[in-house]
Design an enzyme around this catalytic site. Structure first.
Site, PDB file in Angstrom:
ATOM      1  N   LYS A  79      58.563  22.177  36.572  1.00 17.14           N
ATOM      2  CA  LYS A  79      58.296  20.764  36.851  1.00 17.14           C
ATOM      3  C   LYS A  79      59.525  20.158  37.516  1.00 17.14           C
ATOM      4  O   LYS A  79      60.675  20.461  37.134  1.00 17.14           O
ATOM      5  CB  LYS A  79      57.981  20.059  35.541  1.00 17.14           C
ATOM      6  CG  LYS A  79      57.521  18.601  35.686  1.00 17.14           C
ATOM      7  CD  LYS A  79      57.102  18.032  34.314  1.00 17.14           C
ATOM      8  CE  LYS A  79      56.577  16.600  34.450  1.00 17.14           C
ATOM      9  NZ  LYS A  79      56.183  16.039  33.136  1.00 17.14           N
ATOM     10  N   SER A 154      51.760  13.680  32.928  1.00 19.36           N
ATOM     11  CA  SER A 154      52.484  13.630  34.169  1.00 19.36           C
ATOM     12  C   SER A 154      52.725  15.000  34.789  1.00 19.36           C
ATOM     13  O   SER A 154      53.102  15.084  35.963  1.00 19.36           O
ATOM     14  CB  SER A 154      53.824  12.936  33.959  1.00 19.36           C
ATOM     15  OG  SER A 154      54.610  13.668  33.057  1.00 19.36           O
ATOM     16  N   SER A 178      52.070  14.601  28.242  1.00 17.59           N
ATOM     17  CA  SER A 178      52.158  15.033  29.635  1.00 17.59           C
ATOM     18  C   SER A 178      52.079  16.527  29.892  1.00 17.59           C
ATOM     19  O   SER A 178      52.046  16.931  31.047  1.00 17.59           O
ATOM     20  CB  SER A 178      53.462  14.504  30.258  1.00 17.59           C
ATOM     21  OG  SER A 178      53.361  13.113  30.413  1.00 17.59           O
TER      22      SER A 178
END
Lengths: 478, 103, 478
Positions: A79, A154, A178
């Protein structure tokens, strides 16, 4: 030409035993990315050359009989809020566009030390604030199951990357859901470990007391292996738990005979009917596997959303103050420093980030602290106490991950509150600092993936993985 | 002390935006105010709780006395750091004049 | 001095906030060096620069030194926490300072001034220092009128202890004594080199005035005081400034003012609205600090003798006034132990104190001058074998040569003390020869003795000991 293995475990094994070259594996995944990421937009940057070079180095080491890491040759996507030395780390924000960290996050160097190969940095909601990845400054990521829909957020990029076959495993971060929510929406496994189990050093902070790093994978075993790989005490993180980490992999196939699974009878309503049906089926499957279902209550559960949306933005408003154009990142010209701050941050941050900074600053400001932030900390205690009481009666708790399946783009962007409600089932775990995993379990409306969430107390990863493994096995899983 | 969910006004949002060094134009201030008012409205739910006997929870996992030995660790490469900076001079970070700020 | 500062019935009230840089090897929350004078931005790490993803870890030695300070100031050492103080300034890398707020490490202490006045110490807490800004382009190198500023983060993160006194100080002299004594303590316990001119000790004064019996007046904070002398001047200027305003019917605005040593005045620092809302909240990246009773006790017993105690002991040894110049200066120089050594080998302690005061200004704390030499000289003077003046000459030579047998040195100068009875005879002769002077002296005119002493010194060709002559005259007077 042998089939490319598709799991962490199989890849590691095949490369180590020289059944396949690390280069072949990485080339396969890079080809998948090439073919389809234009459409999915899971990656902010693909580090293809670097990945190939690393793979070649592993193959060379293996050829000359040198020792390689336990996960040598396994591609991983990271990420883009994890600091990677020399590789841009943007948090999908204009304010950090092009910024290259001068250091690695602990989990990044740990995984590299084990021989994994990073194929790129994945897209996210800006600074990890969101539930759909629509808040990215570099365009949204699309759900591989239906590209007119969101992948969740997210960590939408990391979830989609695994779901689309761009990497067997990826890392995300989970502050209010997330990892788990996009895992559910994309039909993959997603783990939020106990707070403090995985080092946060090098994870760009959103909400310091809630953030945790965890893996996405296609199997529970892979998720357990990677969770274990990144877990463990780090002296660079004061909140890191100084305890040995037990084996997680063996829990996956240990079965659930005699375990008590909590069913929350006072859960807030609002889940789509198919989501509720899948959950019911999951309970039945576990009973068949020898577990007992126990009814439990979590009376303060629905207040968790309020507590979270005061605590997280408050901490975030402070964590994001460092983006001021002085030392790194974007700077807009101005005649004095104060003006520079104002224009830089206005230009660099998107609307959701600004909203949360405003809520957070408001919640901490003089005259409002007790009513907002102070109160939220107390609600947090109530939620933790509820869980403690429930866990005296059961080993894990099960509930939906997301109230809905993946929704179409644009559905919730104009109504922040409706977006926040996506996290209603995931937030309480972050507030309590506990562990939880989302396991794909059938489909819902429009044939879209549904995830079932297994919650466990702090450092309860072993029972958590036992139940997750059983759920997977019940579906004729791997 | 206000209850959670007391109406937030554009003036509140403007004041807070200044505190947070976010230049927001009036149209956006109004827009945010509307959105945030709805959010704070939802937060009124906690006003129903009796929190008088509840201790705030400030730590997820109870740790205490995490300390580090006073031993020098390798520093970052200055060149690498400065090359990532928006503006530097003489090995230092350069910023426009600091007026209108108190220390 | 300050008795004439304000008119009858008015009182000056001062509280002092002293920031002290601790003498650790590394910074408070990270491992880069705590060193003065290095090339800019070389002692940096992700924590120091406030890079995304950086996390603080508390320096054990900083805690140890902070506890030493607290215990030396008679504080209670308690369990404590860290808070974030949020504000924007270019030398603040995170846009928040990690400090201590409502639960500081040390509370409720005091410092006794040499005169015996007790100044309460409210707290002494840990916090991190900021970077350093240099303002370029303006006439005076100050902020106003500068074209730009350059920031060096070497100092960012250096451990500070902030020592806050109660507003118990009532004169500028007391303020200077407080800072002086505090400095002596800090150096004695090895916590800091506490050099105001180098910035390792910084002092801000809170000054107000009021009429006796009325509540304390509004206070102003004075910054930019760079020496103990300036502190006195700044306080006196500010007291008069405030008094003048009140006497003319005005009110004091609570504000921060900047001391300008060159023009001897304080000036308003331009203040920004909203600047004071620091939105303090508990630092989520750190955990509480609870020093064990054992650790606290170890620090307490390891404390060296403090200056106040050393002055008491030196006074007791020598009979000199504990608040007198001799005791104060000799302890300040660290030469009290030497005086004790000389007394140990039979030297006259009172005389030794005077010798050391007068002749050891350039000698360090650890003198290599053999104590036996000084002891012998004190005995020679006491027994009248050399006069006071002669002893001074011998002493100077001993100091210059780093030692020497006083008997030998006396002989080399041809010194011999005058026979006591011969002196007595000369005294009687002088009385007889100057009956007027003698009559005046006997009537209480002390100055008249000068003529008589002068006559004896002339008669003895300077060999008589002036003190003995005076003493004899006094005896004769009755």
């Amino acid at each position: 030409m042998s089939e490319i293995p598709r799991t962490v475990v199989d890849i590691a094994d095949a490369v180590a035993t020289k059944q396949i070259k690390a280069r072949e594996v990485v080339d396969h995944y890079l080809a998948q990315i090439e073919a389809r990421d234009g459409e999915i937009n899971a990656f902010n940057i693909v580090t293809a050359d670097h990945a190939r070079a690393q793979a070649d180095a592993i193959d060379a080491a293996l050829a000359s009989g040198e020792k390689v890491g336990a996960l040598a040759g396994v591609p991983v996507a990271l990420k883009d809020n994890l600091c990677t030395h020399g590789v841009p780390t943007t948090c999908s924000s204009k304010i950090l566009e092009g910024w290259k960290p001068p250091y690695d996050a602990t989990v990044v160097s740990t995984l590299r030390g084990l021989g994994t190969i990073s194929v790129g940095k994945t897209n996210l909601d800006e600074f990890a604030m969101g539930s759909s990845t629509e808040n990215s400054a570099f365009g949204p990521t699309r759900n591989p199951h239906d590209t007119s829909r969101v992948p969740g957020g997210s960590s939408g990029g990391s979830a989609a990357a695994v779901a689309a076959g761009f990497a067997p495993v990826s890392l995300g971060s989970d502050t209010g859901g997330s990892i788990r929510q996009p895992a559910a929406l994309c039909g993959v496994v997603g783990v939020k470990p106990t707070y403090g189990l995985v080092s946060r050093y090098g994870l760009v902070a959103f909400a310091s007391s809630l953030d945790q790093i965890g893996p996405f994978a296609t199997t529970v075993t892979d998720a357990a292996v990677i969770t274990h790989a990144i877990a463990g005490y780090d002296p660079m993180d004061s909140t890191s738990i100084p305890k040995d980490v037990p084996d997680f992999r063996s829990a996956v196939s240990a079965g659930v005979a005699g375990m008590r699974i909590g069913r929350v009878t006072d859960l807030p309503e609002g889940a789509e009917p198919e989501v509720t049906q899948r959950l019911d089926e999951a309970f039945i499957a576990l009973e068949k596997a020898g577990a007992t279902i126990v009814d439990v209550q979590l009376p303060s559960f629905s207040y968790a959303l309020t507590a979270y949306y005061l605590i997280a933005p408050a901490e975030a408003s402070s964590n994001l103050a460092r983006y001021d154009g002085v030392r790194y990142g974007m700077r807009q010209q101005a005649s004095d420093v104060n003006a520079m701050y104002g224009v830089t941050r206005a230009a660099g941050f998107g609307d959701e980030v600004k909203r949360r900074i405003i809520i957070g600053t408001y919640a901490l400001s003089a005259g409002y602290f007790d009513a907002y932030y102070g109160k939220a900390l107390k609600v947090r205690r109530l939620i933790a106490q509820d869980f403690d009481r429930a866990y005296s009666q059961c080993d894990v708790i099960m509930m939906p991950t997301s109230p809905m399946v993946a929704f179409p783009f644009g559905d919730k962007v104009d109504d922040p509150m409706s977006m926040y409600l996506c996290d209603i089932y995931t937030i309480p775990t972050n507030l309590a600092g506990h562990a939880a995993v989302s396991v794909p379990f059938g489909t819902g409306a429009a044939g879209l993936p549904v995830g079932v969430q297994v919650l466990a107390p702090a450092l309860g990863e072993v029972p958590m993985f036992k139940v997750a493994g059983a759920l997977e096995a019940a579906q004729g899983g791997k | 002390m206000p209850d959670t969910g007391s109406s937030i006004t554009p003036a509140d949002v403007a004041k807070v935006a200044r505190l947070a060094r976010l230049d927001i134009d009036d149209a956006h201030i109004d827009h945010f105010t509307e959105q945030l008012a709805k959010v704070l409205q939802h937060f009124q739910d906690v006003d129903a709780l009796d929190l008088s006997a509840v201790e705030p929870m400030t730590q997820a996992y109870p740790l205490v006395n995490v300390l580090r030995e006073d031993v020098v660790q390798p520093c970052l490469d200055r060149q690498e750091v400065l090359s990532a900076a928006p503006d530097t001079e003489d090995g230092r970070f350069r910023v426009p004049p600091i007026i209108g700020l108190t220390e | 001095m300050s008795e004439s500062l304000l008119p009858e019935g008015w009182e000056l009230v001062v509280g002092l906030e002293v920031h002290v840089e601790l003498d650790t090897k590394t910074k408070l929350f990270s491992g880069s060096p705590n060193r003065f004078g290095d090339e800019p931005n070389t002692n940096i790490d992700p924590v120091t620069l406030g890079l995304p993803g950086a996390l603080p870890v508390l320096n054990k030695q900083a805690v140890e030194l902070a506890m030493r300070i607290g215990l030396a100031l008679n504080c209670t050492v308690q369990s404590c926490t860290f808070h974030r103080k949020n504000y924007f300034y270019p030398d603040m890398p995170k846009a928040y300072q990690i400090s201590q707020y409502d639960q500081p490490l040390n509370v409720n202490g005091y410092l006794d001034l040499p005169g015996g006045v007790r100044i309460g110490v409210e707290r002494a807490h840990l916090e991190e220092d900021t970077g350093k800004s240099t303002h370029i382009g303006g006439a005076t190198g100050r902020i106003h009128g500068s074209d730009f500023s350059l920031i060096d983060f070497n100092r960012a993160g250096v451990p500070l202890v902030e020592i806050v006194s109660h507003p118990d100080i009532r004169t500028s002299e007391q303020a200077r004594q407080y800072v002086s004594e505090l400095r002596a303590i800090l150096v004695a316990i090895g916590a800091s080199d506490a050099k105001m001119e180098e910035g390792s000790m910084r002092c801000d004064a809170n000054v107000s005035v009021h009429r006796f019996g009325e509540p304390f007046g509004t206070r102003c904070e004075i910054k930019n005081v760079n020496s103990i002398r300036s502190l006195g001047r700044a306080i006196e200027y500010e007291a008069r400034r405030q008094y003048d305003i009140i006497e003319n019917g005005g009110t004091i605005r609570q504000e921060t003012r900047h001391w300008d040593d060159a023009d001897g005045r304080t000036h308003t620092l331009r203040s920004k609205e909203d600047a004071d809302d620091y939105r303090y909240f508990l630092e989520p990246d750190l955990v509480p600090l609870a020093p064990s009773a054992e650790w606290i006790e170890n620090v307490r017993t390891a404390l060296p003798k403090l200056p106040a105690q050393r002055r008491v002991e030196l006074s007791a040894l020598t009979g000199a006034d504990v608040e007198g110049e001799a005791v104060t200066v000799v302890v300040e120089r660290g030469q009290d132990a030497y005086v004790a050594e000389v007394a140990q080998v039979g030297g006259d302690a009172a005389k030794t104190l005077i010798y050391v005061l007068q002749a050891f200004a350039e000698v360090g704390a650890q003198s290599s001058i053999p104590p036996a030499d000084i002891a012998a000289l004190t005995m020679m003077e006491r027994d009248g074998k050399v006069t006071a003046t002669q002893a001074k000459t011998i002493l100077a030579e001993i100091v210059e040569k780093g030692g020497g047998d006083p008997v030998v040195i006396a002989q080399s100068h041809g010194f011999e003390a005058m026979d006591y009875s011969a002196v007595e005879a000369m005294v009687d002769a002088a009385i007889t020869a100057q009956p007027d002077a003698w009559a005046k002296y006997c009537n209480g005119e002390e100055k008249a003795v000068g003529a008589l002493v002068g006559a004896v010194m002339k008669a003895s060709q300077g060999k008589a000991d002036g003190k003995i002559v005076t003493a004899l005259l006094q005896k004769r007077k009755g």
